[in-house]
Design an enzyme around this catalytic site. Structure first.
Site, PDB file in Angstrom:
ATOM      1  N   SER A  30       0.773  -1.227  -0.043  1.00 12.45           N
ATOM      2  CA  SER A  30      -0.163   0.142   0.061  1.00 12.45           C
ATOM      3  C   SER A  30       0.982   1.882  -0.524  1.00 12.45           C
ATOM      4  CB  SER A  30      -1.079   0.164   1.138  1.00 12.45           C
ATOM      5  OG  SER A  30      -1.681  -0.941   1.146  1.00 12.45           O
TER       6      SER A  30
ATOM      7  N   THR B 150       3.752   1.489   1.719  1.00 13.08           N
ATOM      8  CA  THR B 150       4.885   1.495   3.535  1.00 13.08           C
ATOM      9  C   THR B 150       5.711   1.779   2.944  1.00 13.08           C
ATOM     10  OG1 THR B 150       3.732  -1.198   2.735  1.00 13.08           O
ATOM     11  CG2 THR B 150       4.828  -0.150   4.761  1.00 13.08           C
ATOM     12  N   THR B 151       6.558   1.250   1.655  1.00 12.09           N
ATOM     13  CA  THR B 151       8.115   1.635   1.956  1.00 12.09           C
ATOM     14  C   THR B 151       8.232   3.762   0.980  1.00 12.09           C
ATOM     15  OG1 THR B 151       8.303  -0.354   0.753  1.00 12.09           O
ATOM     16  CG2 THR B 151      10.346   0.925   0.842  1.00 12.09           C
TER      17      THR B 151
ATOM     18  N   LYS C 230       7.662  -0.018  10.646  1.00  6.73           N
ATOM     19  CA  LYS C 230       7.032  -0.446   9.573  1.00  6.73           C
ATOM     20  C   LYS C 230       6.844  -1.671  10.362  1.00  6.73           C
ATOM     21  CE  LYS C 230       6.983  -3.809   5.828  1.00  6.73           C
ATOM     22  NZ  LYS C 230       7.915  -4.728   4.560  1.00  6.73           N
TER      23      LYS C 230
ATOM     24  N   HIS D  55       2.825  -4.239   9.368  1.00  8.62           N
ATOM     25  CA  HIS D  55       1.856  -4.795   8.664  1.00  8.62           C
ATOM     26  C   HIS D  55       0.547  -5.797   9.725  1.00  8.62           C
ATOM     27  CE1 HIS D  55       3.320  -3.939   4.526  1.00  8.62           C
ATOM     28  NE2 HIS D  55       4.202  -5.080   4.598  1.00  8.62           N
TER      29      HIS D  55
ATOM     30  N   LYS E 240       5.411  -0.392 -10.370  1.00  7.78           N
ATOM     31  CA  LYS E 240       5.021   0.334 -11.863  1.00  7.78           C
ATOM     32  C   LYS E 240       4.836   2.114 -10.984  1.00  7.78           C
ATOM     33  CE  LYS E 240       3.401  -0.983 -15.845  1.00  7.78           C
ATOM     34  NZ  LYS E 240       2.380  -2.511 -16.251  1.00  7.78           N
TER      35      LYS E 240
HETATM   36  P1  A3P Z   1       2.940  -1.594  -7.543  1.00 10.60           P
HETATM   37  O1  A3P Z   1       3.627  -2.409  -7.000  1.00 10.60           O
HETATM   38  O2  A3P Z   1       1.548  -1.193  -8.079  1.00 10.60           O
HETATM   39  O3  A3P Z   1       4.204  -0.223  -8.448  1.00 10.60           O
HETATM   40  P2  A3P Z   1       4.699  -1.663  -0.500  1.00 10.60           P
HETATM   41  O4  A3P Z   1       6.077  -0.829   0.041  1.00 10.60           O
HETATM   42  O5  A3P Z   1       3.553  -1.287   1.000  1.00 10.60           O
HETATM   43  O6  A3P Z   1       5.457  -3.167  -0.382  1.00 10.60           O
HETATM   44  O7  A3P Z   1       4.248  -1.104  -1.566  1.00 10.60           O
HETATM   45  C1  A3P Z   1       4.809  -1.483  -2.615  1.00 10.60           C
HETATM   46  C2  A3P Z   1       3.747  -0.331  -3.352  1.00 10.60           C
HETATM   47  O8  A3P Z   1       4.357   1.022  -3.573  1.00 10.60           O
HETATM   48  C3  A3P Z   1       4.415  -1.354  -4.921  1.00 10.60           C
HETATM   49  O9  A3P Z   1       3.534  -0.684  -6.061  1.00 10.60           O
HETATM   50  C4  A3P Z   1       6.042  -0.037  -5.216  1.00 10.60           C
HETATM   51  O10 A3P Z   1       5.691   0.356  -6.565  1.00 10.60           O
HETATM   52  C5  A3P Z   1       4.520   1.125  -4.725  1.00 10.60           C
HETATM   53  N1  A3P Z   1       5.664   2.389  -4.525  1.00 10.60           N
HETATM   54  C6  A3P Z   1       6.651   2.558  -3.770  1.00 10.60           C
HETATM   55  N2  A3P Z   1       7.625   3.269  -4.209  1.00 10.60           N
HETATM   56  C7  A3P Z   1       6.449   4.676  -4.589  1.00 10.60           C
HETATM   57  C8  A3P Z   1       7.450   5.320  -5.512  1.00 10.60           C
HETATM   58  N3  A3P Z   1       7.834   6.895  -4.708  1.00 10.60           N
HETATM   59  N4  A3P Z   1       6.372   6.503  -5.776  1.00 10.60           N
HETATM   60  C9  A3P Z   1       4.954   5.921  -5.688  1.00 10.60           C
HETATM   61  N5  A3P Z   1       4.535   4.219  -5.893  1.00 10.60           N
HETATM   62  C10 A3P Z   1       5.621   3.755  -5.387  1.00 10.60           C
END
Ligand code: A3P
Length: 283
Positions: A51, A53-54, A104, A106, A250
């Site tokens: 969602s 997180t990173t 972080k 979940h 993406k």
């Molecule tokens: P997508 O797989 O739709 O590209 P998490 O960190 O919670 O695992 O989330 C990963 C999702 O956040 C991935 O989505 C990732 O590409 C997107 N994401 C990570 N950094 C991002 C950024 N700087 N801008 C937009 N989306 C980002």
């Protein structure tokens, strides 16, 4: 007949094993947190998987520190306690980290006690897009043969799934214990980045200067994070033959509508009205 019976038995054993494994992981996590020393300055980034997180960790790290990106992995500066407990790392490592700690999580709502010292930032993302992101994540890191439909079934339609998207988000949005939560959506970050960062800074009592904002803009951009993906993705080797360049994938909104069939969209709409709609005003 015999073959069917053996297949059934095997499936049952796998299920028991998976449940047992999940229970042990949860128990280890709970035990680990028993010796965790809370601080008022703690910030928890809580999300359902995939969602943003990173992205939020990077934003907060650049907001709350000097934003030195010279670390090997984001977990070195913004840890994931559950991961540490799984790896049997001592909680003293977390307890000795400098403040403010950006952690972080979940974890579902019930994991947090009724009173916590720090603050929580909850990132919500459109579930249809989470379904797509999660599907790619599982395809890349867990099972290369999994289909979108199978993944959707496991995380969205199964009421008893350990992590069901609807239930997880509903409980966090409902926030029945009134935990200190700021709700931010992935879509707000995409469409209204500066205003959203300002809201986060205000919540954390940080004076958002132009310099800090520029740093967040640069290090929090999709391009920067993609270019330095090894700092953010899964840490190899999780398993052999796995792809490690698809964590920052993406970064789009609206992909869910391209992947979901009419039945899945109808199911999603119905459940959304039941679970999320009553709390939509918080987003
Ligand atoms: P997508 O797989 O739709 O590209 P998490 O960190 O919670 O695992 O989330 C990963 C999702 O956040 C991935 O989505 C990732 O590409 C997107 N994401 C990570 N950094 C991002 C950024 N700087 N801008 C937009 N989306 C980002």
């Amino acid at each position: 007949m015999y073959k069917k019976f053996v297949t059934l038995l095997l499936k049952l054993l796998v299920k028991i094993y998976k449940n047992l494994e999940a229970t042990i992981v949860e128990l280890k996590h709970q035990l680990y947190f028993m010796d965790f020393e809370e601080r008022d300055s703690d910030v928890f980034v809580v999300t359902y998987l995939k969602s943003g997180t990173t992205w939020m960790q990077v934003i907060l790290y650049n907001l709350l520190t000097d934003g030195n990106m010279d670390f090997e992995h984001i977990y070195d500066v913004s840890p994931w306690p559950k991961n540490q407990s799984i790896k049997n790392e001592p909680v003293s490592k977390l307890n000795s980290m400098p403040s403010p700690r950006i952690m972080k999580s979940h974890d579902d709502y019930s994991f947090f006690s009724k009173e916590i010292k720090g603050k929580i930032i909850y990132v919500y993302r459109d579930g249809k897009d989470v379904a797509v992101s999660l599907y790619h994540h599982h395809k890349n890191y867990r099972d290369p043969n999994i289909t979108f439909d199978e993944n959707f079934e496991e995380f969205f339609t199964k009421e008893k799934a350990v992590m069901n998207w609807f239930k997880f988000n509903k409980e966090w949005l409902e926030n029945k214990n009134n935990l200190p939560v700021l709700y931010v959506t992935y879509e707000q970050l995409k469409n209204n980045f500066e205003e959203t960062v300002a809201r986060i800074a205000h919540y954390l009592n940080i004076n958002l200067t132009e310099g800090i904002l520029n740093r967040i803009r640069e290090h929090g951009s999709f391009e920067f994070m993609k270019e330095h993906e090894s700092k953010f993705g899964l840490i190899p080797p999780v398993k052999e033959n796995k792809v490690y360049n698809e964590f920052i994938r993406k970064g789009k909104t609206g992909e869910g509508n391209e992947y979901m069939n009419d039945n899945q969209i109808a199911f999603f709409k119905k459940k959304y009205i039941e679970y999320i709609k009553p709390f939509e005003h918080k987003l």
